[in-house]
Design a protein around this motif. Structure first.
Motif, PDB file in Angstrom:
ATOM      1  N   ASN A   1       0.733  -1.005  -0.216  1.00 54.94           N
ATOM      2  CA  ASN A   1      -0.070  -0.142   0.073  1.00 54.94           C
ATOM      3  C   ASN A   1       0.975   1.237  -0.191  1.00 54.94           C
ATOM      4  O   ASN A   1       0.460   2.215  -0.706  1.00 54.94           O
ATOM      5  N   GLN A   2       1.939   1.378   0.799  1.00 44.10           N
ATOM      6  CA  GLN A   2       2.756   2.317   0.572  1.00 44.10           C
ATOM      7  C   GLN A   2       3.461   2.682  -0.458  1.00 44.10           C
ATOM      8  O   GLN A   2       3.759   3.729  -0.996  1.00 44.10           O
ATOM      9  N   LYS A   3       3.935   1.428  -1.310  1.00 42.10           N
ATOM     10  CA  LYS A   3       4.540   1.720  -2.557  1.00 42.10           C
ATOM     11  C   LYS A   3       3.598   2.036  -3.654  1.00 42.10           C
ATOM     12  O   LYS A   3       4.053   2.825  -4.429  1.00 42.10           O
ATOM     13  N   LEU A   4       2.270   1.593  -3.559  1.00 42.69           N
ATOM     14  CA  LEU A   4       1.442   2.029  -4.564  1.00 42.69           C
ATOM     15  C   LEU A   4       1.091   3.715  -4.174  1.00 42.69           C
ATOM     16  O   LEU A   4       0.687   4.382  -5.286  1.00 42.69           O
ATOM     17  N   THR A   5       1.000   4.191  -2.906  1.00 39.68           N
ATOM     18  CA  THR A   5       0.775   5.478  -2.631  1.00 39.68           C
ATOM     19  C   THR A   5       1.957   6.298  -3.151  1.00 39.68           C
ATOM     20  O   THR A   5       1.838   7.410  -3.606  1.00 39.68           O
ATOM     21  N   ASP A   6       3.320   5.837  -3.107  1.00 41.29           N
ATOM     22  CA  ASP A   6       4.226   6.650  -3.721  1.00 41.29           C
ATOM     23  C   ASP A   6       4.278   6.611  -5.013  1.00 41.29           C
ATOM     24  O   ASP A   6       4.463   7.678  -5.689  1.00 41.29           O
ATOM     25  N   LEU A   7       3.660   5.464  -5.725  1.00 38.79           N
ATOM     26  CA  LEU A   7       3.569   5.635  -7.141  1.00 38.79           C
ATOM     27  C   LEU A   7       2.603   6.856  -7.722  1.00 38.79           C
ATOM     28  O   LEU A   7       2.712   7.143  -8.525  1.00 38.79           O
ATOM     29  N   LYS A   8       1.448   6.472  -6.934  1.00 37.50           N
ATOM     30  CA  LYS A   8       0.264   7.578  -7.336  1.00 37.50           C
ATOM     31  C   LYS A   8       0.925   9.094  -7.029  1.00 37.50           C
ATOM     32  O   LYS A   8       0.709   9.834  -7.859  1.00 37.50           O
ATOM     33  N   SER A   9       1.885   9.406  -6.099  1.00 35.84           N
ATOM     34  CA  SER A   9       2.410  10.411  -6.000  1.00 35.84           C
ATOM     35  C   SER A   9       3.303  10.653  -7.149  1.00 35.84           C
ATOM     36  O   SER A   9       3.327  12.295  -7.644  1.00 35.84           O
ATOM     37  N   GLN A  10       4.014   9.960  -7.492  1.00 35.95           N
ATOM     38  CA  GLN A  10       4.771  10.185  -8.757  1.00 35.95           C
ATOM     39  C   GLN A  10       4.164  10.473 -10.094  1.00 35.95           C
ATOM     40  O   GLN A  10       4.257  11.448 -10.835  1.00 35.95           O
ATOM     41  N   PHE A  11       2.801   9.759 -10.341  1.00 35.73           N
ATOM     42  CA  PHE A  11       2.078   9.868 -11.185  1.00 35.73           C
ATOM     43  C   PHE A  11       1.370  11.398 -11.164  1.00 35.73           C
ATOM     44  O   PHE A  11       1.398  12.030 -12.374  1.00 35.73           O
ATOM     45  N   GLN A  12       1.077  11.826  -9.992  1.00 37.82           N
ATOM     46  CA  GLN A  12       0.616  13.220  -9.914  1.00 37.82           C
ATOM     47  C   GLN A  12       1.487  14.348 -10.248  1.00 37.82           C
ATOM     48  O   GLN A  12       1.301  15.345 -10.973  1.00 37.82           O
ATOM     49  N   LYS A  13       2.841  13.928  -9.741  1.00 40.26           N
ATOM     50  CA  LYS A  13       4.045  14.840 -10.273  1.00 40.26           C
ATOM     51  C   LYS A  13       4.006  15.062 -11.591  1.00 40.26           C
ATOM     52  O   LYS A  13       4.232  16.242 -12.139  1.00 40.26           O
ATOM     53  N   ALA A  14       3.869  14.001 -12.389  1.00 40.54           N
ATOM     54  CA  ALA A  14       4.121  13.768 -13.872  1.00 40.54           C
ATOM     55  C   ALA A  14       2.969  14.724 -14.338  1.00 40.54           C
ATOM     56  O   ALA A  14       3.397  15.479 -15.586  1.00 40.54           O
ATOM     57  N   ARG A  15       1.773  14.585 -13.899  1.00 45.86           N
ATOM     58  CA  ARG A  15       0.492  15.135 -14.535  1.00 45.86           C
ATOM     59  C   ARG A  15       0.824  16.629 -14.197  1.00 45.86           C
ATOM     60  O   ARG A  15       0.788  17.473 -15.157  1.00 45.86           O
ATOM     61  N   GLU A  16       1.390  17.263 -13.003  1.00 45.23           N
ATOM     62  CA  GLU A  16       1.501  18.521 -12.942  1.00 45.23           C
ATOM     63  C   GLU A  16       2.758  19.033 -14.091  1.00 45.23           C
ATOM     64  O   GLU A  16       2.456  20.144 -14.449  1.00 45.23           O
ATOM     65  N   CYS A  17       3.548  18.382 -14.231  1.00 43.68           N
ATOM     66  CA  CYS A  17       4.743  18.753 -15.122  1.00 43.68           C
ATOM     67  C   CYS A  17       4.190  18.916 -16.488  1.00 43.68           C
ATOM     68  O   CYS A  17       4.557  19.686 -17.165  1.00 43.68           O
ATOM     69  N   VAL A  18       3.299  18.075 -16.810  1.00 40.79           N
ATOM     70  CA  VAL A  18       2.624  17.968 -18.225  1.00 40.79           C
ATOM     71  C   VAL A  18       1.889  19.212 -18.343  1.00 40.79           C
ATOM     72  O   VAL A  18       1.840  19.990 -19.613  1.00 40.79           O
ATOM     73  N   ASP A  19       1.142  19.457 -17.214  1.00 39.45           N
ATOM     74  CA  ASP A  19       0.275  20.759 -17.379  1.00 39.45           C
ATOM     75  C   ASP A  19       0.947  22.156 -17.376  1.00 39.45           C
ATOM     76  O   ASP A  19       0.503  22.997 -17.744  1.00 39.45           O
ATOM     77  N   LYS A  20       2.346  21.923 -16.993  1.00 40.48           N
ATOM     78  CA  LYS A  20       3.043  23.335 -17.046  1.00 40.48           C
ATOM     79  C   LYS A  20       3.739  23.367 -18.106  1.00 40.48           C
ATOM     80  O   LYS A  20       4.591  24.544 -18.403  1.00 40.48           O
ATOM     81  N   LEU A  21       3.925  22.466 -19.318  1.00 42.77           N
ATOM     82  CA  LEU A  21       4.654  22.520 -20.478  1.00 42.77           C
ATOM     83  C   LEU A  21       3.852  23.737 -21.305  1.00 42.77           C
ATOM     84  O   LEU A  21       2.611  23.615 -21.384  1.00 42.77           O
ATOM     85  N   PRO A  22       4.571  24.327 -22.061  1.00 39.57           N
ATOM     86  CA  PRO A  22       3.854  25.480 -22.861  1.00 39.57           C
ATOM     87  C   PRO A  22       3.472  24.666 -23.959  1.00 39.57           C
ATOM     88  O   PRO A  22       3.826  23.972 -24.693  1.00 39.57           O
ATOM     89  N   GLY A  23       2.032  25.390 -24.425  1.00 32.83           N
ATOM     90  CA  GLY A  23       1.258  24.818 -25.648  1.00 32.83           C
ATOM     91  C   GLY A  23       0.335  23.701 -25.323  1.00 32.83           C
ATOM     92  O   GLY A  23      -0.468  23.346 -26.268  1.00 32.83           O
ATOM     93  N   VAL A  24       0.207  23.041 -24.062  1.00 35.03           N
ATOM     94  CA  VAL A  24      -0.570  22.012 -23.916  1.00 35.03           C
ATOM     95  C   VAL A  24      -1.907  22.408 -23.985  1.00 35.03           C
ATOM     96  O   VAL A  24      -2.802  21.474 -24.224  1.00 35.03           O
ATOM     97  N   GLN A  25      -2.139  23.757 -23.891  1.00 36.19           N
ATOM     98  CA  GLN A  25      -3.557  24.243 -23.885  1.00 36.19           C
ATOM     99  C   GLN A  25      -4.313  24.286 -25.231  1.00 36.19           C
ATOM    100  O   GLN A  25      -5.454  24.290 -25.571  1.00 36.19           O
ATOM    101  N   TYR A  26      -3.325  24.012 -26.375  1.00 34.82           N
ATOM    102  CA  TYR A  26      -3.724  24.023 -27.903  1.00 34.82           C
ATOM    103  C   TYR A  26      -3.950  22.677 -28.108  1.00 34.82           C
ATOM    104  O   TYR A  26      -3.215  21.877 -27.832  1.00 34.82           O
TER     105      TYR A  26
END
Length: 92
Positions: A31-56
């Motif tokens: 459960n702890q490992k899965l929670t860590d993995l979910k956290s990494q996925f969330q960081k990745a989503r945040e990074c993608v959202d900050k990329l320039p041009g993704v709103q187009y």
């Protein structure tokens, strides 16, 4: 990346491997490992959202790239014309 995230922060394979390994051992550890993995996925989503041009959309991005390429070619041509001018032409 645009968000200056360390490369290893977005490397999911070690976390997935550790999660699979923990299945054999302890469910709490899993459960702890899965929670860590979910956290990494969330960081990745945040990074993608900050990329320039993704709103187009893809079409809008391609259109913007085409416009920028045309501007670059135009500026390169103007620069080349300026370089080809003689000193006499520059004074008049």
């Amino acid at each position: 990346m645009a968000a200056n995230v360390a490369e290893n922060e977005l490397n999911f394979l070690p976390s997935i491997y550790e999660g699979i390994k923990s299945i054999e051992k302890d469910s709490h550890d899993m459960n702890q490992k899965l929670t860590d993995l979910k956290s990494q996925f969330q960081k990745a989503r945040e990074c993608v959202d900050k990329l320039p041009g993704v709103q187009y959309s893809k079409e809008e991005q391609l259109k913007r790239i085409d416009i920028l390429r045309k501007q670059l070619i135009s500026k390169q041509e103007l620069l080349q014309k300026y370089r080809n001018l003689t000193n006499f032409d520059l004074e008049t």
